[in-house]
Scaffold this motif. Structure first.
Motif, PDB file in Angstrom:
ATOM      1  N   GLY A 322       0.799  -1.219   0.000  1.00  0.00           N
ATOM      2  CA  GLY A 322       0.000   0.000   0.000  1.00  0.00           C
ATOM      3  C   GLY A 322       0.831   1.268   0.000  1.00  0.00           C
ATOM      4  O   GLY A 322       0.337   2.344  -0.377  1.00  0.00           O
ATOM      5  N   LEU A 323       2.097   1.165   0.412  1.00  0.00           N
ATOM      6  CA  LEU A 323       2.972   2.337   0.390  1.00  0.00           C
ATOM      7  C   LEU A 323       3.103   2.902  -1.023  1.00  0.00           C
ATOM      8  O   LEU A 323       3.203   4.123  -1.212  1.00  0.00           O
ATOM      9  N   TYR A 324       3.105   2.020  -2.012  1.00  0.00           N
ATOM     10  CA  TYR A 324       3.261   2.486  -3.392  1.00  0.00           C
ATOM     11  C   TYR A 324       2.054   3.290  -3.856  1.00  0.00           C
ATOM     12  O   TYR A 324       2.200   4.314  -4.540  1.00  0.00           O
ATOM     13  N   THR A 325       0.866   2.863  -3.467  1.00  0.00           N
ATOM     14  CA  THR A 325      -0.342   3.615  -3.807  1.00  0.00           C
ATOM     15  C   THR A 325      -0.304   4.989  -3.155  1.00  0.00           C
ATOM     16  O   THR A 325      -0.613   6.010  -3.784  1.00  0.00           O
ATOM     17  N   GLU A 326       0.097   5.027  -1.883  1.00  0.00           N
ATOM     18  CA  GLU A 326       0.165   6.295  -1.162  1.00  0.00           C
ATOM     19  C   GLU A 326       1.178   7.247  -1.794  1.00  0.00           C
ATOM     20  O   GLU A 326       0.886   8.442  -1.980  1.00  0.00           O
ATOM     21  N   MET A 327       2.359   6.736  -2.143  1.00  0.00           N
ATOM     22  CA  MET A 327       3.378   7.602  -2.736  1.00  0.00           C
ATOM     23  C   MET A 327       2.936   8.121  -4.098  1.00  0.00           C
ATOM     24  O   MET A 327       3.156   9.285  -4.442  1.00  0.00           O
ATOM     25  N   GLN A 328       2.296   7.267  -4.871  1.00  0.00           N
ATOM     26  CA  GLN A 328       1.832   7.696  -6.188  1.00  0.00           C
ATOM     27  C   GLN A 328       0.771   8.782  -6.066  1.00  0.00           C
ATOM     28  O   GLN A 328       0.808   9.776  -6.812  1.00  0.00           O
TER      29      GLN A 328
END
Length: 424
Positions: A322-328
């Motif tokens: 989920g970190l990738y979704t947040e960063m994007q």
């Protein structure tokens, strides 16, 4: 902001270090300022010698993807340090890290750890030549693959040419086997394969170019490279020093669903510690010494401190997709702020964004290659850079670098940054 101590330190530094720095872009030369000297960092913030706080979008040029001084990573580093800094001998941690990399990037069936991205690329090129028994390499204008002699090149007077050195001290003979094509231009690659038929060992590419700003591949470009290398008995090398673990846990190759023959990774493998890696198909990597005739070595390769940091960093990323979704989503907010600024101020700005990477170009032209990237107004960028710094936002001191969003950037960081982007 006051920069008195940084200015004193810079005057002292230029007595002993070329240009006062240990890497050229740190000199702030293209933005007309004196570099700030950083004392510490935590989370999304860095702090200079004068006590100024900045929201950091350089992130040590990418590897601080979890933010600075992430507690779990620091704890592993501290434990490793107490047991010794380097042994020059095998350790369990290097096996664990190599297995983890291979699990995350299945194309890397076998991995060799090194100490930098430059070393990884240099070694991958040597391995490709040894495996194919061919000498020539195709790279793309505007893509950067470290400062090894054979790749530190630029195009000559023609659009398609054998490369000429891009640095004093590099003999022309070192670059005569490096060919230059244009990023996102399939015909330029096709022409080189026709002209040098049977002689090309590999094509090396940043799957998302991130050293001429951020330039995305057109939809059919990477599949074309995969096909043409297969057809000609050449290897495809993805330089994922920037994109590795950035566009998703599996990097650009997972994002674009392209399987390269070899991959190079940089300091993000160690969460910011000095480290790199290259790897790929087992039959290719078995050419590397001591199994095969391609020699490569390094005393500090796979050292226990860097591997400890790398294992924990990759574990956190792997276990928290989920970190990738947040960063994007945060990067998209920044891109939207630039678009709003462009509209309100009637100022030409082109924004390229993918995953947690973003770059704003001060130009009317859609940026899709080197020629369009260099239309950006670098004087405007320098002015923008200075105003961002004065407002406590730390970005790359060069138009042709990326902004990096980390997992540590808060909603307040992004809100404040967006406001500054629109107001300055």
């Amino acid at each position: 902001m006051k920069n008195q101590i940084s200015e004193i330190l810079y005057k002292e530094a230029i007595r002993f270090l070329p240009g006062g720095v240990n890497s050229p872009v740190r000199a702030f030369g293209s933005v007309g300022r004196t570099p700030v000297f950083i004392e510490k960092a935590k989370g999304s913030k860095i702090y200079d010698a004068d006590g100024n706080e900045y929201i950091d979008y350089v992130c040590s040029w990418g590897p601080a993807i979890l933010g600075h001084a992430q507690e779990a990573v620091i704890a592993e580093v501290n434990k490793a340090v107490r047991d010794g800094l380097t042994f020059g001998a095998p350790t369990k941690k290097e096996v664990i890290l190599a297995e983890l990399i291979s699990q995350i990037m299945p194309s890397m069936e076998m991995v060799r750890l090194v100490s930098s991205g430059t070393e990884a690329v240099m070694s991958a090129i040597r391995t490709a030549r040894g495996f194919t028994k061919k000498d020539m390499i195709i790279k793309f204008r505007g893509c950067y693959h470290g400062h090894s002699d054979g790749l530190l090149v630029k195009a000559g007077s023609g659009a398609l040419t054998q490369a000429v050195p891009d640095s004093a001290g590099v003999p022309k003979s070192y670059t005569e086997n490096t060919l230059i094509a244009e990023y996102n231009d399939k015909s330029s690659v096709q022409q080189l394969f026709e002209e040098y038929k049977g002689k090309i060992a590999a094509v090396i590419v940043e799957p998302v170019a991130a050293n001429m700003g951020v330039v995305l591949p057109e939809e059919d470009f990477l599949p074309f490279l995969r096909n043409i290398t297969n057809e000609n008995g050449s290897l495809l090398i993805f330089d994922e020093v920037i994109t590795g673990f950035r566009l998703g846990i599996g990097g650009a190759q997972e994002y674009y669903k392209i399987k390269p023959d070899l991959t190079t990774l940089g300091k993000i493998v160690g969460g910011g510690m000095p480290i790199g890696a290259y790897g790929g198909r087992k039959d290719i990597m078995q050419m590397v010494s001591p199994l095969g005739p391609v020699y490569q070595a390094g005393t500090l390769s796979g050292n226990p401190v860097a591997t400890a940091a790398g294992i924990k960093t990759l574990e956190i990323l792997y276990e928290n997709p989920g970190l990738y979704t947040e960063m994007q989503l945060k990067a998209i907010q920044l891109a939207d702020a630039f678009a709003e600024r462009s509209k309100d101020k009637k100022e030409p700005i082109q924004v390229n964004q993918i995953g947690s990477l973003i770059c704003a170009f001060f130009t009317d032209y859609k940026v899709k290659d080197y020629n369009s990237a260099v239309t950006s107004d670098t004087v405007k960028y320098a002015d923008y850079f200075g105003k961002m710094m004065d407002k406590g936002i730390y970005i790359a001191p060069s138009q042709f670098e990326a902004m990096f969003v980390s997992a540590a950037h808060t909603e307040e960081d992004i809100r404040r940054t967006c406001q500054v982007i629109k107001d300055i």
